[in-house]
Enzyme design. Structure first.
Site, short mmCIF file in Angstrom:
data_model
loop_
_atom_site.label_atom_id
_atom_site.label_comp_id
_atom_site.label_asym_id
_atom_site.label_seq_id
_atom_site.Cartn_x
_atom_site.Cartn_y
_atom_site.Cartn_z
N GLY A 149 34.41 -31.99 62.62
CA GLY A 149 34.46 -30.55 62.40
C GLY A 149 33.19 -29.94 62.98
N ALA A 150 33.36 -29.26 64.12
CA ALA A 150 32.19 -28.65 64.78
C ALA A 150 32.14 -27.15 64.50
CB ALA A 150 32.25 -28.93 66.29
N GLY A 151 32.54 -26.79 63.29
CA GLY A 151 32.48 -25.38 62.89
C GLY A 151 31.09 -25.06 62.35
N VAL B 83 29.66 -25.40 59.25
CA VAL B 83 28.97 -26.43 58.46
C VAL B 83 28.63 -27.63 59.34
CG1 VAL B 83 29.14 -28.03 56.51
CG2 VAL B 83 30.11 -25.73 56.31
N ASN C 75 44.31 -28.61 54.15
CA ASN C 75 43.10 -29.42 54.32
C ASN C 75 43.34 -30.89 53.95
OD1 ASN C 75 41.75 -27.30 55.35
ND2 ASN C 75 40.41 -26.95 53.60
N THR D 122 34.73 -30.98 53.02
CA THR D 122 35.88 -30.05 53.06
C THR D 122 36.37 -29.73 51.64
OG1 THR D 122 36.51 -31.02 55.18
CG2 THR D 122 38.20 -29.74 54.03
N ARG E 248 21.48 -24.40 44.47
CA ARG E 248 21.67 -22.96 44.16
C ARG E 248 21.03 -22.63 42.82
NH1 ARG E 248 27.80 -22.88 46.65
NH2 ARG E 248 27.17 -22.07 48.68
N HIS F 232 33.45 -29.09 41.85
CA HIS F 232 32.85 -28.04 42.67
C HIS F 232 33.77 -26.83 42.59
CE1 HIS F 232 30.49 -26.24 45.76
NE2 HIS F 232 31.42 -26.29 46.69
N1 APR Z 1 40.31 -32.45 63.34
C1 APR Z 1 39.04 -32.11 63.70
N2 APR Z 1 38.54 -30.87 63.49
C2 APR Z 1 39.33 -29.98 62.89
C3 APR Z 1 40.63 -30.28 62.46
C4 APR Z 1 41.11 -31.59 62.72
N3 APR Z 1 42.36 -31.98 62.36
N4 APR Z 1 41.17 -29.18 61.89
C5 APR Z 1 40.22 -28.22 61.91
N5 APR Z 1 39.11 -28.70 62.52
C6 APR Z 1 37.85 -28.00 62.80
C7 APR Z 1 38.05 -26.58 63.31
O1 APR Z 1 38.43 -26.56 64.67
C8 APR Z 1 36.67 -25.98 63.06
O2 APR Z 1 35.82 -26.11 64.18
O3 APR Z 1 37.08 -27.84 61.63
C9 APR Z 1 36.12 -26.82 61.88
C10 APR Z 1 35.92 -26.02 60.61
O4 APR Z 1 34.90 -25.10 60.85
P1 APR Z 1 34.82 -23.64 60.18
O5 APR Z 1 36.16 -22.98 60.24
O6 APR Z 1 33.64 -22.96 60.77
O7 APR Z 1 34.59 -23.97 58.64
P2 APR Z 1 33.19 -24.32 57.95
O8 APR Z 1 32.54 -23.08 57.48
O9 APR Z 1 32.42 -25.24 58.82
O10 APR Z 1 33.69 -25.09 56.65
C11 APR Z 1 34.30 -26.36 56.76
O11 APR Z 1 33.44 -27.16 54.67
O12 APR Z 1 32.22 -26.16 52.96
C12 APR Z 1 33.49 -26.53 53.41
O13 APR Z 1 34.96 -24.88 52.39
C13 APR Z 1 34.41 -25.34 53.60
O14 APR Z 1 36.43 -26.62 53.79
C14 APR Z 1 35.45 -25.92 54.52
C15 APR Z 1 34.64 -26.89 55.38
#
Ligand code: APR
Length: 335
Positions: free
Chosen positions: A33-35, A37, A119, A143, A175, A199
């Site tokens: 997950g390169a979002g 977090v 998820n 997640t 927190r 959580h």
């Molecule tokens: N495989 C790999 N990456 C995936 C997949 C998958 N099957 N499905 C989604 N992703 C990637 C998305 O493409 C996105 O880049 O996961 C990333 C999620 O990033 P964000 O939408 O920015 O979410 P983020 O704020 O990073 O949160 C991620 O952490 O704290 C928890 O509640 C939050 O469940 C959430 C998770």
């Protein structure tokens, strides 16, 4: 840790520095997950010089772009760690730790159950793919919904429960620690806070086990103010979602995950609140829930059982019941 992988391809010569040690092991962390977090966590890991990172995402170009951006900051940050972005799990082989941050955030009109279904599928798939290439890794789930996702991850991982854990308690405690420090006008480093349970809304902050330079906070903050700080801790994530309007918190979640990664890689054996598998501890069985654990190289080394008041026990029980019922739904529909 059983059956340690020799990881021969990650042995780097350091003969010029330490002639008595021919090779040193370069740790590697896979962040799925390169979002928000995932990329913040990758940054923390390399800038703290903890490990090399492989960042994986389903979206083509995203992990590669984030990785290149972070690589270009190395000269300024003064470290030599590498980060690779990829859509291919083969590139993650032989990682010491796999962190799962892949998933969707909750969208308008989406219930917690809807989020759990979406998820849940992502977590099951990503854990299985990552462990194919790093079968001995420790797994940290980030997640949400956290406690349910961690249980699912463990179920499909084939790993002993102490190798699979969830990140929540460190964040919730951080927190609480922040709000206590703000209330008293003191540095947060002087505060040590403890939050147990799931959580979510039913987490259990423990003022009695939260201290300022060894003094219980109950001696320093009047009860009504402490109640307000506990409430703010419970809503710590929601308050940020409300401000950001889209997406959730990510700097503090990344920091909290970084603390866990550090404790494992450096074998610190720190006692941290972690979503751990309970098998009778705290009178609870067959679920993942936030409790204090000793965290080191093998993963969770020990679950620390605190003495709780009847009220705290009841709150933990409520939290456990809510997690158990969500797990039951998830197992019925997803596995
Ligand atoms: N495989 C790999 N990456 C995936 C997949 C998958 N099957 N499905 C989604 N992703 C990637 C998305 O493409 C996105 O880049 O996961 C990333 C999620 O990033 P964000 O939408 O920015 O979410 P983020 O704020 O990073 O949160 C991620 O952490 O704290 C928890 O509640 C939050 O469940 C959430 C998770």
């Amino acid at each position: 840790m059983t059956g340690q992988n020799p990881k021969s391809k990650k042995l780097a010569p350091v003969t010029t520095l330490l002639p008595q040690i021919a090779y040193c092991h370069l740790s590697q962390v896979t962040v799925v997950g390169a979002g928000n977090v995932g990329s913040s966590l990758a940054q923390r890991i390399i800038e703290r010089d903890l490990a090399n990172v492989v960042l994986v995402d389903i979206v083509e170009g995203r992990p590669q772009g984030v990785a290149l951006d972070l690589m270009q900051s190395r000269g300024c940050e003064g470290h030599n760690r590498t980060i690779v972005g990829t859509n291919n799990y083969a590139d993650t082989a032989d990682s010491d730790i796999v962190v799962i941050t892949a998933g969707l955030p909750r969208r308008p009109g989406m219930s917690r159950d809807d989020l759990m279904q979406v998820n849940g599928k992502i977590v099951i798939d990503t854990v299985q793919q990552a462990l194919k290439y790093s079968p001995h890794a420790c797994v940290i789930i980030v997640t949400n919904p956290l406690d349910v996702m961690t249980y699912l991850a463990w179920k499909v991982s084939g790993l002993p429960p102490n190798r699979v854990m969830g990140m929540a308690g460190v964040l919730d405690s951080a927190r609480f620690q922040t709000f206590i420090a703000m209330e008293l006008g003191i540095p947060p480093g002087d505060v040590s806070a403890m939050v147990l349970g799931g959580h979510g809304d039913l987490m259990v902050p423990l003022p009695k086990y939260s201290t300022v330079s060894g003094i219980p906070v109950t001696e320093l903050i009047p009860e009504h103010r402490l109640r307000a700080l506990i409430e703010r801790t419970r809503n710590g994530g929601a308050e940020i979602v409300q401000l950001l309007k889209q997406g959730g918190a990510y700097y503090a979640p990344a920091s909290a995950t970084g603390v866990m990664v550090e404790s494992i890689l450096l074998g610190q054996s720190r006692i941290l609140p972690i979503a751990a598998y309970l098998n009778g501890e705290y009178g609870l069985e067959d679920l993942y829930l936030g409790v204090p654990c000793r965290l080191g190289k093998p993963g969770i080394e020990e679950i620390v059982e605190l003495t709780l008041t009847a009220e705290e026990k009841a709150a933990l029980q409520r939290s456990a019941e809510s997690v158990k019922s969500a797990v039951k739904t998830a197992l019925a529909t997803l596995t």
